[in-house]
Design a protein around this motif. Structure first.
Motif, short mmCIF file in Angstrom:
data_model
loop_
_atom_site.label_atom_id
_atom_site.label_comp_id
_atom_site.label_asym_id
_atom_site.label_seq_id
_atom_site.Cartn_x
_atom_site.Cartn_y
_atom_site.Cartn_z
N ASP A 91 12.68 54.44 4.58
CA ASP A 91 12.33 55.14 3.23
C ASP A 91 13.44 55.57 2.57
O ASP A 91 13.83 56.23 1.57
CB ASP A 91 11.44 56.56 3.45
CG ASP A 91 9.85 55.96 3.80
OD1 ASP A 91 9.52 55.01 3.47
OD2 ASP A 91 9.33 56.94 4.50
N THR A 92 14.77 55.29 3.27
CA THR A 92 15.88 55.68 2.65
C THR A 92 16.30 54.61 1.51
O THR A 92 16.28 53.13 1.91
CB THR A 92 17.15 55.63 3.44
OG1 THR A 92 17.05 54.54 4.44
CG2 THR A 92 16.79 56.86 4.72
N LYS A 93 16.75 55.07 0.50
CA LYS A 93 17.23 53.83 -0.60
C LYS A 93 18.63 53.24 -0.23
O LYS A 93 19.37 53.97 0.32
CB LYS A 93 17.15 54.51 -1.88
CG LYS A 93 15.80 55.16 -2.19
CD LYS A 93 15.88 55.88 -3.69
CE LYS A 93 14.53 56.42 -4.25
NZ LYS A 93 14.62 57.07 -5.18
N PRO A 94 18.67 52.11 -0.57
CA PRO A 94 20.04 51.54 -0.47
C PRO A 94 21.16 51.95 -1.35
O PRO A 94 20.78 52.54 -2.32
CB PRO A 94 19.73 50.13 -0.85
CG PRO A 94 18.56 50.12 -1.59
CD PRO A 94 17.71 51.14 -1.30
N PRO A 95 22.38 51.92 -0.84
CA PRO A 95 23.53 52.65 -1.65
C PRO A 95 23.61 52.28 -3.09
O PRO A 95 24.10 52.97 -3.86
CB PRO A 95 24.79 52.52 -0.66
CG PRO A 95 24.30 51.14 -0.04
CD PRO A 95 22.93 51.05 0.24
N ASN A 96 23.29 51.07 -3.29
CA ASN A 96 23.61 50.59 -4.60
C ASN A 96 22.43 50.47 -5.55
O ASN A 96 22.61 49.62 -6.37
CB ASN A 96 24.70 49.15 -4.76
CG ASN A 96 25.96 49.70 -4.07
OD1 ASN A 96 26.76 50.54 -4.56
ND2 ASN A 96 26.20 49.10 -3.08
N LEU A 97 21.34 51.06 -5.31
CA LEU A 97 20.17 50.76 -6.11
C LEU A 97 20.29 51.31 -7.63
O LEU A 97 20.74 52.24 -7.84
CB LEU A 97 19.08 51.79 -5.58
CG LEU A 97 17.68 51.80 -6.14
CD1 LEU A 97 16.84 50.27 -6.02
CD2 LEU A 97 16.62 52.81 -5.50
N ARG A 98 20.00 50.34 -8.42
CA ARG A 98 20.21 50.64 -10.12
C ARG A 98 21.77 50.59 -10.32
O ARG A 98 22.08 51.15 -11.19
CB ARG A 98 19.64 51.90 -10.54
CG ARG A 98 17.90 51.71 -10.29
CD ARG A 98 17.24 52.88 -11.29
NE ARG A 98 15.88 52.78 -11.15
CZ ARG A 98 14.95 53.06 -12.20
NH1 ARG A 98 15.69 53.82 -13.10
NH2 ARG A 98 13.62 53.02 -12.05
N ARG A 99 22.56 50.23 -9.59
CA ARG A 99 24.05 50.16 -9.83
C ARG A 99 24.19 49.22 -11.19
O ARG A 99 24.92 50.03 -12.05
CB ARG A 99 24.88 49.63 -8.87
CG ARG A 99 26.24 50.01 -9.16
CD ARG A 99 27.24 49.83 -7.97
NE ARG A 99 28.74 50.15 -8.36
CZ ARG A 99 29.10 51.42 -8.36
NH1 ARG A 99 28.32 52.55 -8.11
NH2 ARG A 99 30.26 51.69 -8.52
N TYR A 100 23.66 48.42 -11.39
CA TYR A 100 23.76 47.43 -12.49
C TYR A 100 22.62 47.56 -13.54
O TYR A 100 22.47 46.48 -14.09
CB TYR A 100 24.26 46.27 -12.14
CG TYR A 100 25.43 46.15 -11.18
CD1 TYR A 100 26.73 46.52 -11.55
CD2 TYR A 100 25.46 45.59 -9.90
CE1 TYR A 100 27.86 46.70 -10.78
CE2 TYR A 100 26.66 45.56 -9.16
CZ TYR A 100 27.90 46.07 -9.50
OH TYR A 100 28.74 46.32 -8.67
N GLY A 101 21.70 48.27 -13.01
CA GLY A 101 20.35 48.20 -13.94
C GLY A 101 19.20 48.34 -13.11
O GLY A 101 19.10 48.65 -11.70
N VAL A 102 18.10 48.00 -13.80
CA VAL A 102 16.75 48.41 -12.94
C VAL A 102 16.51 47.37 -11.95
O VAL A 102 16.87 46.23 -11.78
CB VAL A 102 15.57 48.16 -14.05
CG1 VAL A 102 15.51 46.69 -14.55
CG2 VAL A 102 14.28 48.47 -13.35
N ASP A 103 15.93 47.56 -10.82
CA ASP A 103 15.58 46.82 -9.74
C ASP A 103 14.33 45.96 -9.99
O ASP A 103 13.37 46.34 -10.55
CB ASP A 103 15.30 47.77 -8.37
CG ASP A 103 14.91 46.68 -7.18
OD1 ASP A 103 15.55 45.86 -6.77
OD2 ASP A 103 13.98 47.01 -6.62
N GLU A 104 14.51 44.75 -9.50
CA GLU A 104 13.16 43.75 -9.97
C GLU A 104 11.69 44.17 -9.49
O GLU A 104 11.06 44.33 -10.28
CB GLU A 104 13.62 42.48 -9.16
CG GLU A 104 12.57 41.50 -9.61
CD GLU A 104 12.81 40.08 -8.69
OE1 GLU A 104 12.03 39.06 -9.03
OE2 GLU A 104 13.55 40.05 -8.03
N THR A 105 11.74 44.84 -8.27
CA THR A 105 10.30 45.10 -7.88
C THR A 105 9.85 46.42 -8.49
O THR A 105 8.68 46.63 -9.01
CB THR A 105 10.12 45.32 -6.40
OG1 THR A 105 11.43 46.15 -5.84
CG2 THR A 105 10.38 44.27 -5.54
N ALA A 106 10.93 47.29 -8.78
CA ALA A 106 10.55 48.59 -9.58
C ALA A 106 10.22 48.16 -11.30
O ALA A 106 9.41 48.98 -11.63
CB ALA A 106 11.79 49.48 -9.49
#
Length: 289
Positions: A91-106
């Motif tokens: 359940d912990t988010k990866p450190p670079n989530l959304r660093r360059y924009g939206v994530d594909e699955t989200a």
């Protein structure tokens, strides 16, 4: 007020939220038992400076060790102390989530809205909220008048003596510099231009993914069809232009240079972090015996 509170976002995530305005309307967090998994690309995205920052999982580890020692101290004062519920590692988010924009699955499910917190994160956050409501005498015994005293101070001294708590200031400052510096490199300017052209073909006029995510139209309680359509196109354009791959490569070069230029400062910060983690693991391992 408890002095340490590792919420769903790390210091880096908070920095990026301020930088990119990737926010949605404030609302009460609710559990997400079937939250979509983070894409493999984002899960595997690592940057050189990551080694010098405390992850959410590492912050939880230190909090958990402190909590055990605080509970012992509080019990000696004839006061009860409920330790924080654990967060499931997945359940912990990866450190670079959304660093360059939206994530594909989200993007597919929730557009630019933040992912709902999974149950284990909600439980821990609620436990922090319950601590905010503890009687004044209990809070003072636990945290002292300053918020950094009482049993917390005793627990920290038992952990690492006079070593200061981990401080991500150097990391936060340098990672922000790296992001903005890499954004101005020729290769990133070129890929952003290609992304912009791709979005324009679909009828969207945004200079970069941050502008798309920060559109005030998305400040709604629920994700709208227009938001999902924009986010999906955004993600498709990122993939077709290889935006994340290009930008990450450019920033990696920038970060390596910053690490060389700030080696002593970063080494000191990492040594402090590692000492706290080692001490926390000893407490937790002993607790399991």
């Amino acid at each position: 007020m408890p002095p340490s509170r590792a919420r769903a976002t790390t210091a880096l995530a908070l920095l990026l939220l301020a930088t990119t305005a990737c926010t949605a309307a404030e609302r009460e967090p609710t559990p997400a038992p079937h939250s979509p998994p983070v894409s493999r690309q984002v899960r595997q995205l690592r940057l050189p400076l990551d080694a010098y920052a405390s992850t959410v999982a590492e912050t939880h580890l230190v909090e958990d060790a402190q909590d055990i020692l605080i509970r012992r101290c509080m019990n000696e004062l004839d006061m009860e102390w409920k330790t924080l519920p654990p967060v499931d590692p997945q359940d912990t988010k990866p450190p670079n989530l959304r660093r360059y924009g939206v994530d594909e699955t989200a993007a597919v499910r929730s557009g630019y809205h933040p992912r709902p917190d999974p149950p284990s994160v909600v439980r821990r956050n609620r436990a922090w909220d319950e601590r905010d409501a503890l009687p004044a005498e209990v809070q003072q015994a636990a945290y002292g008048r300053s918020g950094n005293g009482g049993c917390l101070k005793a627990a920290q001294h038992q952990l690492v003596g006079d070593t200061a708590p981990p401080d991500d200031h150097a990391f936060n400052q340098l990672t922000g510099t790296a992001l903005e510096t890499s954004r101005r490199t020729p290769e990133v300017r070129d890929v952003l231009s290609k992304w912009h052209a791709c979005m324009a073909k679909a009828g969207f006029d945004y200079p970069d993914p941050y502008a798309a995510a920060g559109n005030k139209r998305w400040e709604t309680t629920e994700t709208t069809p227009a938001e999902r359509a924009t986010a999906r196109t955004d993600m498709a354009c990122q993939k077709s232009t290889k935006l994340v791959k290009v930008w990450a490569a450019a920033e990696t070069h920038v970060q390596h240079r910053l690490i060389r230029q700030n080696a002593d400062r970063l080494h000191e910060a990492k040594a402090c972090k590692d000492r706290w983690l080692a001490a926390a693991r000893r407490v937790l391992n002993h607790e399991d015996d």
